[in-house]
Structure formats: structure tokens, C-alpha cells
Design an enzyme around this catalytic site. Structure first.
Site, PDB file in Angstrom:
ATOM      1  N   HIS A  50       0.814  -1.218   0.000  1.00 16.81           N
ATOM      2  CA  HIS A  50       0.000   0.000   0.000  1.00 16.81           C
ATOM      3  C   HIS A  50       0.853   1.276   0.000  1.00 16.81           C
ATOM      4  O   HIS A  50       0.389   2.348  -0.378  1.00 16.81           O
ATOM      5  CB  HIS A  50      -0.909  -0.014   1.236  1.00 16.81           C
ATOM      6  CG  HIS A  50      -1.991   1.016   1.211  1.00 16.81           C
ATOM      7  ND1 HIS A  50      -3.264   0.737   0.789  1.00 16.81           N
ATOM      8  CD2 HIS A  50      -1.988   2.326   1.543  1.00 16.81           C
ATOM      9  CE1 HIS A  50      -3.994   1.839   0.882  1.00 16.81           C
ATOM     10  NE2 HIS A  50      -3.245   2.822   1.332  1.00 16.81           N
TER      11      HIS A  50
ATOM     12  N   HIS B 133      -2.901   1.306  -8.638  1.00 20.98           N
ATOM     13  CA  HIS B 133      -3.644   0.429  -9.543  1.00 20.98           C
ATOM     14  C   HIS B 133      -3.810   1.095 -10.901  1.00 20.98           C
ATOM     15  O   HIS B 133      -3.738   2.311 -11.008  1.00 20.98           O
ATOM     16  CB  HIS B 133      -5.025   0.084  -8.965  1.00 20.98           C
ATOM     17  CG  HIS B 133      -5.947   1.265  -8.859  1.00 20.98           C
ATOM     18  ND1 HIS B 133      -5.838   2.208  -7.862  1.00 20.98           N
ATOM     19  CD2 HIS B 133      -7.000   1.670  -9.633  1.00 20.98           C
ATOM     20  CE1 HIS B 133      -6.780   3.137  -8.028  1.00 20.98           C
ATOM     21  NE2 HIS B 133      -7.490   2.835  -9.093  1.00 20.98           N
TER      22      HIS B 133
ATOM     23  N   HIS C 214       0.416   3.705 -34.813  1.00 26.58           N
ATOM     24  CA  HIS C 214       1.626   3.417 -34.039  1.00 26.58           C
ATOM     25  C   HIS C 214       1.227   3.549 -32.570  1.00 26.58           C
ATOM     26  O   HIS C 214       0.898   4.651 -32.121  1.00 26.58           O
ATOM     27  CB  HIS C 214       2.669   4.480 -34.434  1.00 26.58           C
ATOM     28  CG  HIS C 214       4.070   4.209 -34.006  1.00 26.58           C
ATOM     29  ND1 HIS C 214       5.114   4.176 -34.901  1.00 26.58           N
ATOM     30  CD2 HIS C 214       4.623   3.997 -32.786  1.00 26.58           C
ATOM     31  CE1 HIS C 214       6.254   3.964 -34.251  1.00 26.58           C
ATOM     32  NE2 HIS C 214       5.978   3.850 -32.962  1.00 26.58           N
TER      33      HIS C 214
ATOM     34  N   GLN D 160      -6.236   0.621 -14.750  1.00 21.33           N
ATOM     35  CA  GLN D 160      -7.564   0.127 -15.118  1.00 21.33           C
ATOM     36  C   GLN D 160      -7.614  -0.240 -16.595  1.00 21.33           C
ATOM     37  O   GLN D 160      -6.844   0.275 -17.401  1.00 21.33           O
ATOM     38  CB  GLN D 160      -8.624   1.192 -14.843  1.00 21.33           C
ATOM     39  CG  GLN D 160      -8.654   1.651 -13.394  1.00 21.33           C
ATOM     40  CD  GLN D 160      -9.773   2.645 -13.136  1.00 21.33           C
ATOM     41  OE1 GLN D 160     -10.947   2.335 -13.322  1.00 21.33           O
ATOM     42  NE2 GLN D 160      -9.423   3.831 -12.692  1.00 21.33           N
TER      43      GLN D 160
END
Lengths: 334, 351
Positions: free
Chosen positions: A112, A165, A292, A167
Site C-alpha cells: 500500500h 492500480h 503506431h 484500469q
């Protein structure tokens, strides 16, 4: 005199303030304090998230228990849902369809305390492998047309949880911004029979004013027509439209340059909130010779006001040449 | 089930979260540190703290750059574009650039230190909009300019900066901005197919459905658009088809200031004084000799309107990367809240 600069791919003009260029001290930076509370991404709280879809854990450790090193789960509050049919329909002059899609969270480490920039090389390699693995897996679902991989770091960049994190959102349509880029790249290619991004790379490397750092497979630059101060792009040197085709060697090099770029942004801008987005070709149709893939990183330093909303025309107070110089000269912790 | 809705004008899709809809209390308004009122450069009596005025509305016979004005137009104190010089269009390798030539003006909407235009009397809103029309008409004569954007930032998160005094802004640009081009292309595309204006069709449909209408007067309608990107996003649209904002008739202008007052007061009441942006969408300048090709049907296919966006959510990575927005409040819900905020609106309108 400020300059108006045009994006060679999508055709957007931006205003670059070359008169009174704003350096890092001109921006207010959000303070990232770690709050308390029960974090759903920490060990012992695996039951607080939906079950894991993809995980790195020692053999024999049961799913959804502690001991993992990287974990991908469905977003608990998804913007789109995986069940159901698309059901495209009309309503008078309007068009709509059901919100079908996937919304996944890649928990990059059980720790964390660390930010993405603090991850070890091995951890970052695992994150990039997870991006690739999940993108490829979602291609099996014929309803989905595009996978968008992104990260929001810090409250002002839209992060709602502090535990590091990224997503992934898979969509049943190709989003507008991506379509514009694909169209722009195609137009450039048709006229010159060369890729706009390859041209951009070779000009930037040659002029050596906007390059932040470089390794065997990647270059990080502050693009000529940056929308935002200190906007940084990471482009693969080898032409390829699809991020998910990235090979093992390039994964290693991508992890290295991503870490270096994140550290340079953190040192130069006192740990700013930021977003990054991987721009890649759609799942369908597959062939995009003109495109690209690349990653765009945007520190959140300015506020988007009426002019930007109304015009899609950004005012950038920091010339990218200055941003690149400051990022290049940042002293990195060893 | 959340819905994906398509903006019929520019083809942008938006995710509308129909289930976990956010209510006004779910958003917290934030206002940053501001300049103290006694240092405000836009208040009456501090005319010397700004550049000389370009236009003022005065009724007491007072002289230029003196107190006694109602509305004052000045060059921006921090202009991004400069009025002097030529464009000097050029290439640099594969890139295109030109000098930052343009106009950036501020319309100070009150001599008093009021920050939210919702608190202005309707008469001041009228005078400010009228000043905008005059300035736009004047800027149109400068052949270097292709577009003029009228907009308003209220509150720090909406980009208003440290000076709180209510003002709107005009920026004239030497290029037609991308967002405007997309909208024009969308309008033309619909017209080519149907020989009708998309916004006129949309108004007919919305007036029948009623669910997204917030307020309607003789000439103007305020509604929450079907594919709104943001919670409580509003459009203020004239009923009479016209592509240029600055060609509006006097009775429409009076009505527009009435509807603006109504809407701003309702937003303030329902969302507890939120920051917001207001942006005018109008046709680009059509200088003689440039009205060729796709400009042919512009006067028939384009319909000016004002977009009002309360700044309640943060735009995150997903939105930047995709140009695809997640709207947590269905527009029907937003419209209902704003429509039903009658009491406060009537009280304020009576002042």
C-alpha cells in the site's frame, strides 16, 4: 509572441506560451497523503473486491487469498457491465445502446505504501504483462471493439483509491478520440506513405530538443503540440499498431522507460497527480498499417476552463522544449 | 443497465449511469483561495488597474476609464493571444505552426464586486450579452480571425483564477477550433441527409417528450441534452433557427437574459453554488471569398446555442483517452431537479 502549433495527426491547434514559459514552480501540486481505513487492495481484504480474473500467486495458494504479487479484478463500481446484449436502437433523432463492456482493475502490488514509480523492475514487467494478457483475453468477446488501458494517480486526476492500480475498460464501440487519431494517421500515411508517429520520432530524436529519455526500444518525448504542461509520450521505436503484440524484450524496455519517466515527472514536479493512457489500435478491424501505439502521460497541473471545453483547443503555458529539458535534467534517486 | 448514448451532432458517445445515479448532494463544490475584494482590479473605481477600455455601457455621461459604467470591456490582463502582427503560418519539419495572433477580451459584467452571474439583475445580464454581440460584430471585421469564442468560467475549479469578480470572455482565433469543426460537420451531415436542421428537429422532439426540458420562454428553451457528458449539463437554445449568435433580434436577447437568470439561479440553488463554465457555440466568420465548399449550407444547417457545464466531476484518464464520458446523472434526472427548483427561482426573479 506565443505560438499556435498543430497536431499533425488529429489536426488540433494548441496555444503554446513561449513568452513567459511556466516552470514547475508555477503550478500548485496536490499533496498525496496516505489516508487510513480498510483498503480493498491490501492483503487480507480480498473478499472486498469481486473475484480475481488474473493473478500472480505462489502455486497451491488458494484463489482470492493473500500471498499474491499482482491481481486483476472487476471494478466493484463498473462503468459498463459484461452481461447482456448491446441492443443498438434509435429514439427519434437520438441513438443509444446498452452499456455492455468490461471494467477491470489491475492491482500492481500488495504494498500500500508504494507508488507506481517505486515498483521494482520485475513488478513493472508483471504489470505490463498483465495489460497484455487481459487485452488479448478480452478479444475473445466479439461484442467488444476497443480496450483502453489507463491509470489515474491522485485525487485531481480522478483516482478514488490511493493503493496503486491501473484500469482497463473494454468498449462495444471505438471511442471518438481514437477514431480521430486513426483517421488522422491514415490521412498522413496515404499522402506520404510513412507513419506520422515514426516521422515524429525521427524528427524529435534528430532535433534533440523534446526528448526526455531513450532506451533500446523506446523514446520518451514531450510532443511538439502538447496539450498540457509536461505532457510526455512514450513511443516504441519499432512501428506497430497494436500494444498487445509487444514482445518479451520490448516489455522489459517498456518497464524501464516507464519507471524512468514516472521518476522524472515526480522529481521535477514534486509528485504530481497524473493520468496515463495507452493509445492502441482497435480490436476490430485489426489492420491499421498507419497507426503506431504509444502511451500518453499527463500530469494534472492546470484546470480545464471554458475555452478548452468550447474549442478543444488547449492553452499550454509550458513549451514542450522547456518541459523536456527540465525532465531530462532531473536528478534521479539511485 | 447503464446506457451508451450518442451525441447526434459530433458523434461522441457518453456512458449514462442510469442505476447508481448521483444526486446533487453527492457533489461537493470547492472554491479556492481568492484575491481579497479590496484588491479586485475589476471593481468600479479601480479602472486604472486594467488596460484602457474597448467598450463600455454608461448612462450617466461619465468619461472613459472613469467610474460610472455598468458593463466594461477591456483587453485581458493575461492575454494568451496578441492582437498585433501577422499569422506567419509555417512548417517545421512535419509540424505546422503560426504565431499566437488573436484577441482576448474581458467583459466585466458589473461595477460591483459580485462573483456569480446568478446574482446579477437581469438588466446587467442583458447589457453584458449585448456588449458581447457588439464586440463579436467588430472582431468579425478583422480578416485574420476565423472564429470568436464567448465563454465564462465561474469558480476556481472551472478555471476562473483568483479574481472573483463576474466576467465573461471573448477569444478570437485565427483558426477554426477542432471541436467547432466537428460540430459543423455533424450539422452539415444531418442536413445533407434530411434537408432539415438537426437542432430544430431536436427541439421538436424534446418539447414533445418534455422530460429533459428545464425552462421555456417565448424565444428560448433550456434543456439537459440527451447525451450530456456531465451531470446537470445544460443547453440554452433559441427556438428561431439562426447560425450566428450576434445576428439575434432584440426580443430574443431580452428573452435570453431572462432565461440565463432563471437557469443560473436554479443551478445555484440545486447544486449549492457550483463552479461552472458557459460556452457559446456559434458559426465561424464567413469572410468574402471563403464561403465555398462545405460553408454552402451553413446558414441552414447550423443553430447557435449556449452550453452550460457545472463542474462537479473530475475528468480522468478514461475520458482523456477516449473522448468518451461517464455521466453519473441521467439528463432526465438533472432536468427534473432544475425544473422543480421553482420556489427559489421565483423569489430571485422577483428581485
Amino acid at each position: 509572441m506565443s505560438e499556435l502549433r498543430r497536431d499533425p495527426v488529429i489536426g488540433r491547434w494548441n496555444i503554446i506560451d513561449t513568452d513567459e514559459p511556466a516552470g514547475p514552480s508555477a503550478f500548485e501540486v496536490e499533496h498525496h497523503a496516505l489516508g487510513g481505513g480498510k483498503c480493498p487492495f491490501c492483503y487480507g481484504n480480498e473478499s472486498l473486491t469481486p473475484p480475481e480474473i488474473y493473478v500472480l500467486r505462489p502455486p497451491q495458494s488458494p484463489p482470492n487469498s493473500s500471498g499474491w504479487t499482482l491481481r486483476v479484478v472487476s471494478n466493484k463500481f463498473p462503468a459498463l457491465k459484461i452481461e447482456g446484449e448491446l441492443d443498438r436502437r434509435g429514439l427519434g433523432v437520438f441513438d443509444l445502446c446498452n452499456g455492455v463492456g468490461a471494467h477491470e482493475v489491475i492491482v500492481e502490488t500488495p504494498d500500500h505504501q508504494r507508488q507506481m514509480a517505486d515498483l521494482t523492475h520485475e513488478e513493472l514487467v508483471n504489470v505490463i504483462r498483465a495489460f497484455k494478457g487481459r487485452s488479448l483475453d478480452l478479444r475473445g468477446d466479439k461484442r467488444l471493439k476497443y480496450s483502453l488501458i489507463f491509470k489515474n494517480f491522485g485525487l485531481s486526476a480522478g483516482a478514488s483509491l490511493e493503493h496503486t492500480h491501473s484500469q482497463l475498460i473494454a468498449l462495444p464501440i471505438v471511442p471518438k478520440r481514437v477514431q480521430e487519431e486513426l483517421k488522422g494517421a491514415q490521412r498522413y500515411f496515404e499522402f506520404r506513405e510513412r507513419c506520422a508517429y515514426c516521422d515524429m520520432l525521427s524528427q524529435d530524436v534528430q532535433e534533440d530538443e523534446r526528448v526526455v529519455c531513450e532506451n533500446r526500444s523506446f523514446v520518451a518525448i514531450c510532443p511538439f503540440m502538447s496539450n498540457f504542461p509536461f505532457e510526455t509520450w512514450i513511443l516504441p521505436k519499432e512501428h506497430g499498431a497494436d500494444f498487445a503484440q509487444i514482445g518479451p524484450e520490448a516489455i522489459t524496455d517498456f518497464a524501464r522507460i516507464l519507471k524512468e519517466t514516472l521518476l522524472r515527472l515526480r522529481v521535477t514536479l514534486s509528485n504530481p497527480a497524473y493520468n496515463f493512457i495507452i493509445h492502441t489500435a482497435p480490436i476490430e478491424p485489426r489492420v491499421w498499417e498507419a497507426y503506431h501505439w504509444h502511451m500518453e502521460l499527463m500530469p494534472k497541473l492546470t484546470k480545464i476552463a471554458g475555452f478548452e471545453w468550447g474549442t478543444g483547443f488547449y492553452i499550454n503555458p509550458t513549451p514542450p522544449e522547456l518541459a523536456a529539458k527540465l525532465l531530462r535534467e532531473a536528478r534521479l534517486p539511485l | 443497465m447503464p446506457e451508451l448514448r450518442k451525441d447526434p451532432l459530433i458523434g461522441r458517445w457518453v456512458i449514462i449511469a442510469t442505476e447508481r445515479a448521483k444526486r446533487p448532494v453527492d457533489f461537493v463544490a470547492s472554491h479556492d483561495e481568492s484575491l481579497p475584494a479590496d484588491e479586485c482590479p475589476f471593481c468600479e473605481g479601480r479602472e486604472a488597474h486594467t488596460q484602457k477600455e474597448i467598450l463600455t455601457v454608461r448612462s450617466d455621461g461619465s468619461g472613459p476609464n472613469q467610474p460610472g459604467w455598468k458593463v466594461r470591456v477591456i483587453p485581458s490582463i493575461k492575454p494568451v493571444l496578441r492582437i498585433e502582427g501577422q499569422l506567419n503560418r509555417r512548417g517545421k519539419g512535419m509540424f505546422d505552426l503560426m504565431d499566437g495572433v488573436g484577441a482576448h477580451e474581458l467583459i466585466i459584467e458589473s461595477p460591483h464586486h459580485i462573483s456569480n452571474a446568478a446574482d446579477l439583475p437581469q438588466e446587467q445580464l442583458h447589457a453584458s450579452l449585448h456588449a458581447a454581440i457588439q464586440r463579436m460584430t467588430d472582431l468579425e471585421r478583422d480578416l485574420r480571425f476565423r472564429y470568436v469564442l464567448w465563454f465564462k468560467n465561474y469558480g476556481s475549479t472551472a478555471g476562473a483564477g483568483r479574481v472573483q469578480h463576474t466576467r465573461s470572455q471573448l477569444i478570437a482565433t485565427p483558426v477554426i477550433p477542432l471541436r467547432v469543426k466537428e460540430e459543423l460537420a455533424g450539422a452539415r451531415h444531418y442536413f445533407e441527409d434530411k434537408e432539415r436542421c438537426l437542432v430544430c428537429d431536436l427541439l421538436i422532439q424534446e418539447r414533445e417528450a418534455k422530460t429533459r426540458i428545464v425552462f421555456e420562454s417565448t424565444h428560448i428553451i433550456a434543456l439537459c441534452p440527451f447525451a450530456g457528458r456531465f451531470p446537470f449539463e445544460l443547453w440554452i437554445v433559441p427556438k428561431r433557427h439562426r447560425c450566428d449568435f450576434n445576428k439575434m433580434q432584440p426580443e430574443e436577447l431580452t428573452d435570453l437574459s431572462y432565461v440565463m437568470k432563471q437557469i443560473l439561479v436554479r443551478l445555484k440553488a440545486v447544486l449549492n453554488d457550483p463552479p461552472y463554465n458557459a460556452i457559446l457555440h456559434t458559426a465561424p466568420f464567413r469572410h468574402p471569398g471563403t464561403r465555398v465548399g462545405h460553408w454552402r449550407t451553413l446558414e441552414d444547417d447550423y443553430h447557435w446555442h449556449i452550453e452550460l457545464i457545472p463542474r462537479l466531476t473530475r475528468v480522468a484518464g478514461f475520458e482523456w483517452g477516449s473522448g468518451f464520458y461517464i455521466n453519473p446523472t441521467p439528463p432526465e434526472e438533472s432536468a427534473k431537479y432544475l425544473r422543480e427548483a421553482v420556489v427559489e427561482a421565483e423569489v430571485a426573479a422577483a428581485h
